[in-house]
Design a protein around this motif. Structure first.
Motif, mmCIF file in Angstrom:
data_model
loop_
_atom_site.group_PDB
_atom_site.id
_atom_site.type_symbol
_atom_site.label_atom_id
_atom_site.label_comp_id
_atom_site.label_asym_id
_atom_site.label_seq_id
_atom_site.Cartn_x
_atom_site.Cartn_y
_atom_site.Cartn_z
ATOM 1 N N ALA A 7 0.510 -7.751 1.919
ATOM 2 C CA ALA A 7 0.832 -6.459 1.314
ATOM 3 C C ALA A 7 1.319 -6.753 -0.099
ATOM 4 N N ILE A 8 0.632 -6.164 -1.084
ATOM 5 C CA ILE A 8 0.959 -6.433 -2.482
ATOM 6 C C ILE A 8 1.013 -5.121 -3.254
ATOM 7 N N SER A 9 1.798 -5.114 -4.298
ATOM 8 C CA SER A 9 1.941 -3.908 -5.103
ATOM 9 C C SER A 9 0.899 -3.882 -6.222
ATOM 10 N N THR A 10 0.931 -2.817 -6.976
ATOM 11 C CA THR A 10 0.006 -2.661 -8.105
ATOM 12 C C THR A 10 0.121 -3.825 -9.086
ATOM 13 N N ASN A 11 1.336 -4.344 -9.290
ATOM 14 C CA ASN A 11 1.525 -5.481 -10.204
ATOM 15 C C ASN A 11 1.545 -6.819 -9.453
ATOM 16 N N ASN A 12 0.947 -6.842 -8.244
ATOM 17 C CA ASN A 12 0.801 -8.042 -7.410
ATOM 18 C C ASN A 12 2.107 -8.593 -6.865
ATOM 19 N N ALA A 13 3.171 -7.792 -6.893
ATOM 20 C CA ALA A 13 4.445 -8.232 -6.319
ATOM 21 C C ALA A 13 4.288 -8.408 -4.813
ATOM 22 N N LEU A 14 4.898 -9.480 -4.307
ATOM 23 C CA LEU A 14 4.921 -9.769 -2.872
ATOM 24 C C LEU A 14 6.310 -9.585 -2.281
ATOM 25 N N GLY A 15 7.314 -10.061 -2.993
ATOM 26 C CA GLY A 15 8.657 -10.015 -2.449
ATOM 27 C C GLY A 15 9.699 -10.394 -3.467
ATOM 28 N N LYS A 16 10.934 -10.287 -3.027
ATOM 29 C CA LYS A 16 12.068 -10.648 -3.869
ATOM 30 C C LYS A 16 13.175 -11.169 -2.967
ATOM 31 N N ASP A 17 13.798 -12.266 -3.371
ATOM 32 C CA ASP A 17 14.889 -12.862 -2.606
ATOM 33 C C ASP A 17 14.475 -13.161 -1.170
ATOM 34 N N ASN A 18 13.247 -13.659 -0.999
ATOM 35 C CA ASN A 18 12.697 -14.057 0.305
ATOM 36 C C ASN A 18 12.650 -12.895 1.298
ATOM 37 N N ASP A 19 12.343 -11.703 0.777
ATOM 38 C CA ASP A 19 12.249 -10.524 1.629
ATOM 39 C C ASP A 19 11.202 -9.573 1.053
ATOM 40 N N LEU A 20 10.746 -8.642 1.895
ATOM 41 C CA LEU A 20 9.845 -7.602 1.421
ATOM 42 C C LEU A 20 10.613 -6.648 0.517
ATOM 43 N N ILE A 21 9.908 -6.053 -0.432
ATOM 44 C CA ILE A 21 10.553 -5.156 -1.391
ATOM 45 C C ILE A 21 10.546 -3.721 -0.881
ATOM 46 N N TRP A 22 9.504 -3.341 -0.184
ATOM 47 C CA TRP A 22 9.326 -1.966 0.264
ATOM 48 C C TRP A 22 9.294 -1.905 1.781
ATOM 49 N N ARG A 23 9.457 -0.699 2.287
ATOM 50 C CA ARG A 23 9.321 -0.464 3.730
ATOM 51 C C ARG A 23 8.130 0.462 3.912
ATOM 52 N N LEU A 24 7.130 -0.034 4.634
ATOM 53 C CA LEU A 24 5.904 0.718 4.869
ATOM 54 C C LEU A 24 5.524 0.557 6.342
ATOM 55 N N PRO A 25 6.087 1.403 7.226
ATOM 56 C CA PRO A 25 5.835 1.257 8.659
ATOM 57 C C PRO A 25 4.345 1.218 9.029
ATOM 58 N N ALA A 26 3.506 1.956 8.324
ATOM 59 C CA ALA A 26 2.070 1.949 8.636
ATOM 60 C C ALA A 26 1.480 0.551 8.433
ATOM 61 N N ASP A 27 1.953 -0.158 7.425
ATOM 62 C CA ASP A 27 1.469 -1.515 7.176
ATOM 63 C C ASP A 27 1.939 -2.458 8.277
ATOM 64 N N LEU A 28 3.187 -2.343 8.682
ATOM 65 C CA LEU A 28 3.707 -3.206 9.743
ATOM 66 C C LEU A 28 2.969 -2.963 11.055
ATOM 67 N N LYS A 29 2.677 -1.694 11.352
ATOM 68 C CA LYS A 29 1.936 -1.348 12.567
ATOM 69 C C LYS A 29 0.525 -1.944 12.513
ATOM 70 N N ARG A 30 -0.124 -1.837 11.372
ATOM 71 C CA ARG A 30 -1.471 -2.391 11.213
ATOM 72 C C ARG A 30 -1.438 -3.911 11.307
ATOM 73 N N PHE A 31 -0.452 -4.543 10.666
ATOM 74 C CA PHE A 31 -0.303 -5.996 10.723
ATOM 75 C C PHE A 31 -0.207 -6.456 12.177
ATOM 76 N N LYS A 32 0.616 -5.772 12.958
ATOM 77 C CA LYS A 32 0.787 -6.135 14.368
ATOM 78 C C LYS A 32 -0.530 -5.994 15.125
ATOM 79 N N LYS A 33 -1.220 -4.871 14.908
ATOM 80 C CA LYS A 33 -2.482 -4.620 15.606
ATOM 81 C C LYS A 33 -3.538 -5.671 15.246
ATOM 82 N N VAL A 34 -3.668 -5.976 13.967
ATOM 83 C CA VAL A 34 -4.717 -6.888 13.491
ATOM 84 C C VAL A 34 -4.447 -8.336 13.895
ATOM 85 N N THR A 35 -3.185 -8.760 13.863
ATOM 86 C CA THR A 35 -2.872 -10.177 14.107
ATOM 87 C C THR A 35 -2.567 -10.500 15.566
#
Length: 161
Positions: A7-35
Motif C-alpha cells: 500500500a503506497i501513497s501518491t508520493n510513494n510513501a510506505l510508512g513512518k517510524d516503522n508503522d503504517l501512516i494511514w488506516r484503510l480497513p478495506a486494504d487490510l481486508k483485501r490483504f488478508k483475503k489475497v495472502t
C-alpha cells in the motif's frame, strides 16, 4: 508466482517510524483475503512492526542475523533464500522498503499488487518508482473515501510486459 503486495501513497510513501501512516480497513481486508493460505516474505523490521505470525500464512522473515529466531516463523538470510523456501508456491512479498527495492531491482517478482492511497503523506520510507516500461497495469478498482476508509484509493495489479 511471486507477487509484491504494498500500500503506497501518491508520493510513494510506505510508512513512518516503522508503522503504517494511514488506516484503510478495506486494504487490510483485501490483504488478508489475497495472502491467506500463502507464504508471506518480509524483512525483520516489517515482522517486528506486525509483532506476530499472521494466521493461515507461512511467515518467512528475512534477516542477516544468523541468531534470529521467532516461534512460528521461518528465517531466511536473503530474499533469494526466502523465495527458495516457498518451494515454487504462490507467495507474497509484504515489505519493507529494502525488500521491495531488492525484489524489483533483481527482477525476482512476477506481479505487483498495489493499493494506491490517493493522498501525499510525510514518511521516512518510500516505495521505488514503478517502471511502466517493465510493468503493465492489468486491473484497477477505484474507490472513494467513506465512513470507514478516510482516503480515496485504488487496487491496481501489474504484470511484467
Amino acid at each position: 508466482m511471486i507477487t509484491l503486495i504494498a500500500a503506497i501513497s501518491t508520493n510513494n510513501a510506505l510508512g513512518k517510524d516503522n508503522d503504517l501512516i494511514w488506516r484503510l480497513p478495506a486494504d487490510l481486508k483485501r490483504f488478508k483475503k489475497v495472502t491467506s493460505g500463502h507464504p508471506i516474505l518480509m524483512g525483520r523490521n516489517t515482522f517486528e512492526s506486525i509483532g506476530k505470525p499472521l494466521p493461515n500464512r507461512t511467515s518467512i522473515i528475512i534477516t542477516r542475523n544468523n541468531q534470529y529466531k521467532k516461534e512460528g516463523c521461518l528465517i531466511a538470510n536473503s530474499l533469494e533464500e526466502a523465495i527458495a523456501i516457498t518451494e515454487g508456491k504462490d507467495a507474497f512479498i509484504i515489505g519493507g522498503a529494502q525488500v521491495y527495492k531488492q525484489a524489483l531491482e533483481n527482477n525476482l517478482i512476477d506481479q505487483l499488487d498495489i493499493t494506491r492511497v490517493h493522498q501525499e503523506f510525510e514518511a521516512d520510507v518510500f516505495f521505488p518508482e514503478i517502471d511502466l516500461t517493465i510493468w503493465q497495469e492489468i486491473s484497477r478498482e477505484d474507490f472513494l473515501a467513506d465512513e470507514k476508509n478516510g482516503y480515496d484509493y485504488s487496487f491496481i495489479s501489474y504484470q511484467k510486459i
